[in-house]
Motif scaffolding. Sequence first.
Motif, PDB file in Angstrom:
ATOM      1  N   ILE A   1       0.876  -1.172   0.000  1.00  0.00           N
ATOM      2  CA  ILE A   1       0.000   0.000   0.000  1.00  0.00           C
ATOM      3  C   ILE A   1       0.913   1.221   0.000  1.00  0.00           C
ATOM      4  CG2 ILE A   1      -1.727   1.337   1.238  1.00  0.00           C
ATOM      5  CD1 ILE A   1      -2.704  -1.124   2.552  1.00  0.00           C
ATOM      6  N   LYS A   2       0.762   2.041  -1.033  1.00  0.00           N
ATOM      7  CA  LYS A   2       1.557   3.278  -1.073  1.00  0.00           C
ATOM      8  C   LYS A   2       0.742   4.394  -0.433  1.00  0.00           C
ATOM      9  CE  LYS A   2       5.044   2.668  -4.484  1.00  0.00           C
ATOM     10  NZ  LYS A   2       5.692   3.102  -5.711  1.00  0.00           N
ATOM     11  N   ILE A   3       1.351   5.017   0.568  1.00  0.00           N
ATOM     12  CA  ILE A   3       0.667   6.071   1.326  1.00  0.00           C
ATOM     13  C   ILE A   3       1.181   7.420   0.835  1.00  0.00           C
ATOM     14  CG2 ILE A   3       0.329   7.040   3.630  1.00  0.00           C
ATOM     15  CD1 ILE A   3       1.160   4.044   4.564  1.00  0.00           C
ATOM     16  N   ASP A   4       0.251   8.288   0.465  1.00  0.00           N
ATOM     17  CA  ASP A   4       0.661   9.608  -0.032  1.00  0.00           C
ATOM     18  C   ASP A   4       1.184  10.482   1.101  1.00  0.00           C
ATOM     19  OD1 ASP A   4      -0.350   9.977  -3.038  1.00  0.00           O
ATOM     20  OD2 ASP A   4      -1.787   8.737  -1.985  1.00  0.00           O
ATOM     21  N   VAL A   5       0.351  10.657   2.141  1.00  0.00           N
ATOM     22  CA  VAL A   5       0.695  11.601   3.210  1.00  0.00           C
ATOM     23  C   VAL A   5       0.147  11.084   4.542  1.00  0.00           C
ATOM     24  CG1 VAL A   5       0.628  14.035   3.905  1.00  0.00           C
ATOM     25  CG2 VAL A   5       0.239  13.465   1.528  1.00  0.00           C
ATOM     26  N   LYS A   6       0.898  11.370   5.597  1.00  0.00           N
ATOM     27  CA  LYS A   6       0.413  11.088   6.954  1.00  0.00           C
ATOM     28  C   LYS A   6      -0.329  12.333   7.445  1.00  0.00           C
ATOM     29  CE  LYS A   6       2.144   9.841  11.511  1.00  0.00           C
ATOM     30  NZ  LYS A   6       3.327   9.640  12.362  1.00  0.00           N
ATOM     31  N   ILE A   7      -1.564  12.146   7.935  1.00  0.00           N
ATOM     32  CA  ILE A   7      -2.357  13.290   8.400  1.00  0.00           C
ATOM     33  C   ILE A   7      -3.025  12.965   9.729  1.00  0.00           C
ATOM     34  CG2 ILE A   7      -2.801  14.150   6.051  1.00  0.00           C
ATOM     35  CD1 ILE A   7      -5.630  12.989   6.248  1.00  0.00           C
ATOM     36  N   ASP A   8      -3.627  13.974  10.330  1.00  0.00           N
ATOM     37  CA  ASP A   8      -4.464  13.789  11.516  1.00  0.00           C
ATOM     38  C   ASP A   8      -5.926  13.920  11.128  1.00  0.00           C
ATOM     39  OD1 ASP A   8      -2.394  13.431  13.422  1.00  0.00           O
ATOM     40  OD2 ASP A   8      -2.010  15.597  13.403  1.00  0.00           O
ATOM     41  N   LEU A   9      -6.807  13.386  11.954  1.00  0.00           N
ATOM     42  CA  LEU A   9      -8.234  13.443  11.645  1.00  0.00           C
ATOM     43  C   LEU A   9      -8.735  14.880  11.510  1.00  0.00           C
ATOM     44  CD1 LEU A   9      -9.818  10.620  13.859  1.00  0.00           C
ATOM     45  CD2 LEU A   9      -9.074  10.500  11.470  1.00  0.00           C
ATOM     46  N   GLU A  10      -8.133  15.797  12.267  1.00  0.00           N
ATOM     47  CA  GLU A  10      -8.602  17.195  12.205  1.00  0.00           C
ATOM     48  C   GLU A  10      -8.333  17.832  10.833  1.00  0.00           C
ATOM     49  OE1 GLU A  10      -4.715  19.386  14.214  1.00  0.00           O
ATOM     50  OE2 GLU A  10      -6.460  18.946  15.461  1.00  0.00           O
ATOM     51  N   ASP A  11      -7.424  17.220  10.052  1.00  0.00           N
ATOM     52  CA  ASP A  11      -7.161  17.740   8.699  1.00  0.00           C
ATOM     53  C   ASP A  11      -8.316  17.439   7.740  1.00  0.00           C
ATOM     54  OD1 ASP A  11      -4.536  18.665   9.302  1.00  0.00           O
ATOM     55  OD2 ASP A  11      -3.765  16.615   9.088  1.00  0.00           O
ATOM     56  N   ILE A  12      -9.174  16.489   8.108  1.00  0.00           N
ATOM     57  CA  ILE A  12     -10.239  16.042   7.198  1.00  0.00           C
ATOM     58  C   ILE A  12     -11.471  16.921   7.403  1.00  0.00           C
ATOM     59  CG2 ILE A  12     -11.673  14.087   6.493  1.00  0.00           C
ATOM     60  CD1 ILE A  12      -9.470  12.264   7.712  1.00  0.00           C
ATOM     61  N   THR A  13     -11.638  17.880   6.526  1.00  0.00           N
ATOM     62  CA  THR A  13     -12.754  18.825   6.592  1.00  0.00           C
ATOM     63  C   THR A  13     -13.547  18.759   5.284  1.00  0.00           C
ATOM     64  OG1 THR A  13     -11.477  20.609   5.606  1.00  0.00           O
ATOM     65  CG2 THR A  13     -11.369  20.395   8.025  1.00  0.00           C
ATOM     66  N   PRO A  14     -14.783  19.262   5.284  1.00  0.00           N
ATOM     67  CA  PRO A  14     -15.544  19.301   4.020  1.00  0.00           C
ATOM     68  C   PRO A  14     -14.796  20.042   2.907  1.00  0.00           C
ATOM     69  CG  PRO A  14     -17.008  19.701   5.862  1.00  0.00           C
ATOM     70  CD  PRO A  14     -15.621  19.681   6.438  1.00  0.00           C
ATOM     71  N   LYS A  15     -14.118  21.130   3.249  1.00  0.00           N
ATOM     72  CA  LYS A  15     -13.368  21.892   2.234  1.00  0.00           C
ATOM     73  C   LYS A  15     -12.234  21.037   1.662  1.00  0.00           C
ATOM     74  CE  LYS A  15     -10.522  25.971   1.452  1.00  0.00           C
ATOM     75  NZ  LYS A  15      -9.740  27.071   2.060  1.00  0.00           N
TER      76      LYS A  15
END
Length: 563
Positions: A450-464
């Motif tokens: 599985i190639k992962i693009d970016v590591k993020i946190d849940l707070e980064d996931i917004t409707p915008k």
Amino acid sequence: MRWTLKPKPESKKIEALQKALQVDEVVATLLVQRGIETYEDAKKFFRPSLDDLHDPYLMKDMDKAVARIEKAMANNENILVYGDYDVDGTTSVALMSAYLKSKYNLVYTYIPNRYDEGYGISYKGINFALENNFTLIIALDCGIKSVDKVAYAKELGIDFIICDHHRPADTIPEAAAVLDPKRDDCTYPYKELCGCGVGFKLIQALALKDGKTDEDLVDYLDLVATAIGADIVPIDGENRVLAYFGLMVINSNPRPGIKAILNQIEKTELTITDVVFVVAPRINAAGRMEHGNFAVRLLTEEEEGLAAKYASEINEYNLDRRETDKQVTEEALKQIEEQKEQNRLTTVVYGEAWHKGVIGIVASRLTETYYRPTLVFTKSGDKLAASARSVKGFDIYNALEACSEHIEQFGGHKYAAGLTLLEENYEAFKQAFEDEVSKTIDRSLLTPEIKIDVKIDLEDITPKFYRILKQFAPFGPNNMTPVFMTDNLVDTGYGKCVGEDKTHLRITVAQPQSKSLVAIGFGMGDKFDLVSKKKTFKAVYSIDENEWQGNVSLQLKLRDIKE
């Protein structure tokens, strides 16, 4: 599963793009990973334009192809549009025949019988042309390796125009024109067109001669987008433009044949993924179970009532295909278990009575199960025929080429190919293929990655954020759906196995001091223990929308989870 985090691009490039586009760091990173580094690049990516299509006359032999078609029309010659029985071939034939018939009457179609003639140009097809007074054959999605057959036709006074996208051999057929961007001597700027895409370039060139523009050809792009999706070609460059506008046609004004297929399913707006998994299998089923002519008939029908009737017939073929595919897969898996060949680096199975129309699908399923280069053979006349599928990163075409002394005929791509051989050569080929793969494959490729693009946190996931991600579509090779990784997750206590047989995992994930999001993992029910009792885990996922009782919310589509 091997998790591989893609290297982060240079900070300077990310910062420059952030500033130019006024986007956050994650979006800028995703874009730079895709080779988009400037405002202009981003504009072309997010706002594809027909102006970005290349001049078709940049393709070698295009002028010869157009001149030969014009000559045929001027001399009232019968033109035969010939293509393969898969989605790329049948959409190509539908595209070319529909366009030519819009300006000339003496145009007919020919799809070879999968079981009687096999893949590509056949002597039977050429003899059919001779008997019916055809002096020009336009071959689509095939022909680049048919040196002897094109020479045979030439002796009979029949010219070929070849529109192909497969790798040529050392010798190019002596046709009136050979259009293939993968020719070594072709300087066309984009090399990854599908067969239908090459066919589109030819009608684009013909249209230019008639004083038409690309806008006049947009209605043909539903066929091209379907072929792009089905043939799993890269969705970048010119293919992105063709797929983007083709999807717009599919979703707003598709031809009656495609509209009739869409009426069978409950979906308001189709993505390229829907085209791959919903539209393409139905079109493919005609050639797999009966005859590719049925697909061409559906795709060229202009009367909606008849199109609905043809789509219904093709849906029946698709249901038959599913049943046959399931049965052959079960038999193939049983054969592998009985052979106790799990230590081999390849999977090669043979069933004399297996339906030739489903061996490609079965090869894909076996590859998913055992994750190694796979060949599924069946009896085809007095020979054996096989479909080959590979694992990511391994070129199965090259491996077959190294075993060519045992093979009668083969062709295809890096990850999918087809071949025929004599039955007495089967065991020798099977061993030679195992030896070649053992010698050349990197063992790490035998574990799915599985190639992962970016590591993020849940707070980064917004409707915008999700609205911007949606504009990355259409997705496909070279522009896959972004995949993210988040660690330090817990299930908030609502996790459970769902589905009729409880094979899917549904959890509600949260990080410390963060909002929670629903996550669904199809086929991941066996991982429930990893998330139960408030254990901390990390997950790899993509983001999509879930619609339930009129409410739309963001959710994580899990790819894998680990402690």
